[in-house]
Scaffold this motif. Sequence first.
Motif, PDB file in Angstrom:
ATOM      1  N   TYR A   9       0.835  -1.199   0.000  1.00  0.00           N
ATOM      2  CA  TYR A   9       0.000   0.000   0.000  1.00  0.00           C
ATOM      3  C   TYR A   9       0.870   1.249   0.000  1.00  0.00           C
ATOM      4  O   TYR A   9       1.837   1.347   0.749  1.00  0.00           O
ATOM      5  CB  TYR A   9      -0.927   0.004   1.219  1.00  0.00           C
ATOM      6  CG  TYR A   9      -1.804   1.224   1.281  1.00  0.00           C
ATOM      7  CD1 TYR A   9      -2.894   1.340   0.437  1.00  0.00           C
ATOM      8  CD2 TYR A   9      -1.523   2.256   2.148  1.00  0.00           C
ATOM      9  CE1 TYR A   9      -3.701   2.462   0.474  1.00  0.00           C
ATOM     10  CE2 TYR A   9      -2.321   3.382   2.202  1.00  0.00           C
ATOM     11  CZ  TYR A   9      -3.414   3.485   1.355  1.00  0.00           C
ATOM     12  OH  TYR A   9      -4.202   4.598   1.388  1.00  0.00           O
ATOM     13  N   ASP A  10       0.531   2.177  -0.849  1.00  0.00           N
ATOM     14  CA  ASP A  10       1.238   3.451  -0.955  1.00  0.00           C
ATOM     15  C   ASP A  10       2.726   3.247  -1.251  1.00  0.00           C
ATOM     16  O   ASP A  10       3.571   4.047  -0.864  1.00  0.00           O
ATOM     17  CB  ASP A  10       1.036   4.277   0.327  1.00  0.00           C
ATOM     18  CG  ASP A  10       1.289   5.756   0.109  1.00  0.00           C
ATOM     19  OD1 ASP A  10       1.159   6.231  -1.038  1.00  0.00           O
ATOM     20  OD2 ASP A  10       1.625   6.443   1.097  1.00  0.00           O
ATOM     21  N   ARG A  11       3.012   2.092  -1.904  1.00  0.00           N
ATOM     22  CA  ARG A  11       4.380   1.758  -2.336  1.00  0.00           C
ATOM     23  C   ARG A  11       5.362   1.726  -1.155  1.00  0.00           C
ATOM     24  O   ARG A  11       6.523   2.069  -1.282  1.00  0.00           O
ATOM     25  CB  ARG A  11       4.847   2.719  -3.419  1.00  0.00           C
ATOM     26  CG  ARG A  11       4.005   2.625  -4.682  1.00  0.00           C
ATOM     27  CD  ARG A  11       4.256   3.800  -5.593  1.00  0.00           C
ATOM     28  NE  ARG A  11       3.572   3.682  -6.866  1.00  0.00           N
ATOM     29  CZ  ARG A  11       2.322   4.026  -7.101  1.00  0.00           C
ATOM     30  NH1 ARG A  11       1.571   4.477  -6.122  1.00  0.00           N
ATOM     31  NH2 ARG A  11       1.811   3.911  -8.296  1.00  0.00           N
ATOM     32  N   ARG A  12       4.873   1.303  -0.003  1.00  0.00           N
ATOM     33  CA  ARG A  12       5.716   1.236   1.190  1.00  0.00           C
ATOM     34  C   ARG A  12       6.165  -0.190   1.444  1.00  0.00           C
ATOM     35  O   ARG A  12       6.055  -1.043   0.591  1.00  0.00           O
ATOM     36  CB  ARG A  12       4.933   1.794   2.379  1.00  0.00           C
ATOM     37  CG  ARG A  12       4.477   3.224   2.118  1.00  0.00           C
ATOM     38  CD  ARG A  12       4.926   4.157   3.174  1.00  0.00           C
ATOM     39  NE  ARG A  12       4.624   5.519   2.782  1.00  0.00           N
ATOM     40  CZ  ARG A  12       4.019   6.372   3.550  1.00  0.00           C
ATOM     41  NH1 ARG A  12       3.633   6.034   4.758  1.00  0.00           N
ATOM     42  NH2 ARG A  12       3.807   7.597   3.129  1.00  0.00           N
ATOM     43  N   HIS A  13       6.613  -0.483   2.667  1.00  0.00           N
ATOM     44  CA  HIS A  13       7.246  -1.760   2.982  1.00  0.00           C
ATOM     45  C   HIS A  13       6.332  -2.814   3.594  1.00  0.00           C
ATOM     46  O   HIS A  13       6.794  -3.888   3.916  1.00  0.00           O
ATOM     47  CB  HIS A  13       8.431  -1.539   3.925  1.00  0.00           C
ATOM     48  CG  HIS A  13       9.457  -0.627   3.340  1.00  0.00           C
ATOM     49  ND1 HIS A  13      10.284  -0.999   2.323  1.00  0.00           N
ATOM     50  CD2 HIS A  13       9.759   0.664   3.615  1.00  0.00           C
ATOM     51  CE1 HIS A  13      11.068   0.007   1.999  1.00  0.00           C
ATOM     52  NE2 HIS A  13      10.773   1.035   2.771  1.00  0.00           N
ATOM     53  N   THR A  14       5.045  -2.510   3.766  1.00  0.00           N
ATOM     54  CA  THR A  14       4.144  -3.458   4.398  1.00  0.00           C
ATOM     55  C   THR A  14       3.133  -3.982   3.386  1.00  0.00           C
ATOM     56  O   THR A  14       2.510  -3.202   2.662  1.00  0.00           O
ATOM     57  CB  THR A  14       3.393  -2.792   5.578  1.00  0.00           C
ATOM     58  OG1 THR A  14       4.353  -2.252   6.480  1.00  0.00           O
ATOM     59  CG2 THR A  14       2.526  -3.794   6.309  1.00  0.00           C
ATOM     60  N   LEU A  15       2.980  -5.304   3.358  1.00  0.00           N
ATOM     61  CA  LEU A  15       2.014  -5.928   2.457  1.00  0.00           C
ATOM     62  C   LEU A  15       0.634  -5.974   3.101  1.00  0.00           C
ATOM     63  O   LEU A  15       0.499  -6.269   4.294  1.00  0.00           O
ATOM     64  CB  LEU A  15       2.446  -7.366   2.148  1.00  0.00           C
ATOM     65  CG  LEU A  15       3.596  -7.516   1.169  1.00  0.00           C
ATOM     66  CD1 LEU A  15       4.117  -8.941   1.207  1.00  0.00           C
ATOM     67  CD2 LEU A  15       3.158  -7.153  -0.230  1.00  0.00           C
ATOM     68  N   PHE A  16      -0.392  -5.697   2.295  1.00  0.00           N
ATOM     69  CA  PHE A  16      -1.776  -5.784   2.736  1.00  0.00           C
ATOM     70  C   PHE A  16      -2.546  -6.645   1.747  1.00  0.00           C
ATOM     71  O   PHE A  16      -2.267  -6.635   0.545  1.00  0.00           O
ATOM     72  CB  PHE A  16      -2.413  -4.390   2.816  1.00  0.00           C
ATOM     73  CG  PHE A  16      -1.809  -3.527   3.881  1.00  0.00           C
ATOM     74  CD1 PHE A  16      -2.268  -3.587   5.186  1.00  0.00           C
ATOM     75  CD2 PHE A  16      -0.770  -2.661   3.580  1.00  0.00           C
ATOM     76  CE1 PHE A  16      -1.701  -2.791   6.178  1.00  0.00           C
ATOM     77  CE2 PHE A  16      -0.202  -1.867   4.551  1.00  0.00           C
ATOM     78  CZ  PHE A  16      -0.668  -1.935   5.854  1.00  0.00           C
ATOM     79  N   HIS A  17      -3.532  -7.364   2.255  1.00  0.00           N
ATOM     80  CA  HIS A  17      -4.357  -8.224   1.412  1.00  0.00           C
ATOM     81  C   HIS A  17      -5.434  -7.387   0.723  1.00  0.00           C
ATOM     82  O   HIS A  17      -5.981  -6.456   1.305  1.00  0.00           O
ATOM     83  CB  HIS A  17      -5.024  -9.308   2.257  1.00  0.00           C
ATOM     84  CG  HIS A  17      -4.038 -10.259   2.848  1.00  0.00           C
ATOM     85  ND1 HIS A  17      -3.653 -11.411   2.219  1.00  0.00           N
ATOM     86  CD2 HIS A  17      -3.336 -10.216   4.000  1.00  0.00           C
ATOM     87  CE1 HIS A  17      -2.768 -12.049   2.963  1.00  0.00           C
ATOM     88  NE2 HIS A  17      -2.548 -11.327   4.054  1.00  0.00           N
ATOM     89  N   GLY A  18      -5.730  -7.768  -0.522  1.00  0.00           N
ATOM     90  CA  GLY A  18      -6.766  -7.072  -1.256  1.00  0.00           C
ATOM     91  C   GLY A  18      -7.162  -7.829  -2.506  1.00  0.00           C
ATOM     92  O   GLY A  18      -6.840  -9.003  -2.681  1.00  0.00           O
ATOM     93  N   GLU A  19      -7.861  -7.125  -3.390  1.00  0.00           N
ATOM     94  CA  GLU A  19      -8.389  -7.713  -4.616  1.00  0.00           C
ATOM     95  C   GLU A  19      -8.175  -6.744  -5.772  1.00  0.00           C
ATOM     96  O   GLU A  19      -8.320  -5.527  -5.613  1.00  0.00           O
ATOM     97  CB  GLU A  19      -9.887  -7.961  -4.428  1.00  0.00           C
ATOM     98  CG  GLU A  19     -10.592  -8.503  -5.619  1.00  0.00           C
ATOM     99  CD  GLU A  19     -12.081  -8.671  -5.358  1.00  0.00           C
ATOM    100  OE1 GLU A  19     -12.800  -8.884  -6.338  1.00  0.00           O
ATOM    101  OE2 GLU A  19     -12.517  -8.578  -4.203  1.00  0.00           O
ATOM    102  N   ILE A  20      -7.822  -7.287  -6.915  1.00  0.00           N
ATOM    103  CA  ILE A  20      -7.685  -6.459  -8.113  1.00  0.00           C
ATOM    104  C   ILE A  20      -9.084  -6.085  -8.587  1.00  0.00           C
ATOM    105  O   ILE A  20      -9.930  -6.960  -8.817  1.00  0.00           O
ATOM    106  CB  ILE A  20      -6.924  -7.199  -9.223  1.00  0.00           C
ATOM    107  CG1 ILE A  20      -5.482  -7.463  -8.779  1.00  0.00           C
ATOM    108  CG2 ILE A  20      -6.963  -6.410 -10.531  1.00  0.00           C
ATOM    109  CD1 ILE A  20      -4.681  -8.320  -9.731  1.00  0.00           C
TER     110      ILE A  20
END
Length: 75
Positions: A9-20
Motif C-alpha cells: 500500500y502506498d508503495r511502502r514496505h508493508t504488504l496488505f491483502h486485497g483484490e484487483i
Amino acid sequence: IGDRVRAFYDRRHTLFHGEIIGIPRAGHFDIRYDDGDRERDLPLKFVLPEVTPEEAARHLAASTRAARGKQRRVV
C-alpha cells in the motif's frame, strides 16, 4: 480482475491483502484492500499473488521432495 493479491500500500514496505478491481493499463492495477482502502494505478512490482494455505502446502511438499532427491550420500 477479482484475483486476490498482497500489495504494498502506498508503495511502502508493508504488504496488505486485497483484490484487483481494475487494470487501467498494462502492468498496473487498481486494488481494493480488505480494510476498504483503495489504490489506483499501482505498478506490478508492488503486487504479489495471494497464496492460499493449500497452495503453500503443495509448494512446500514439492520443494521438500526436490531437496530429498538432491541429497547425496557421503561414504
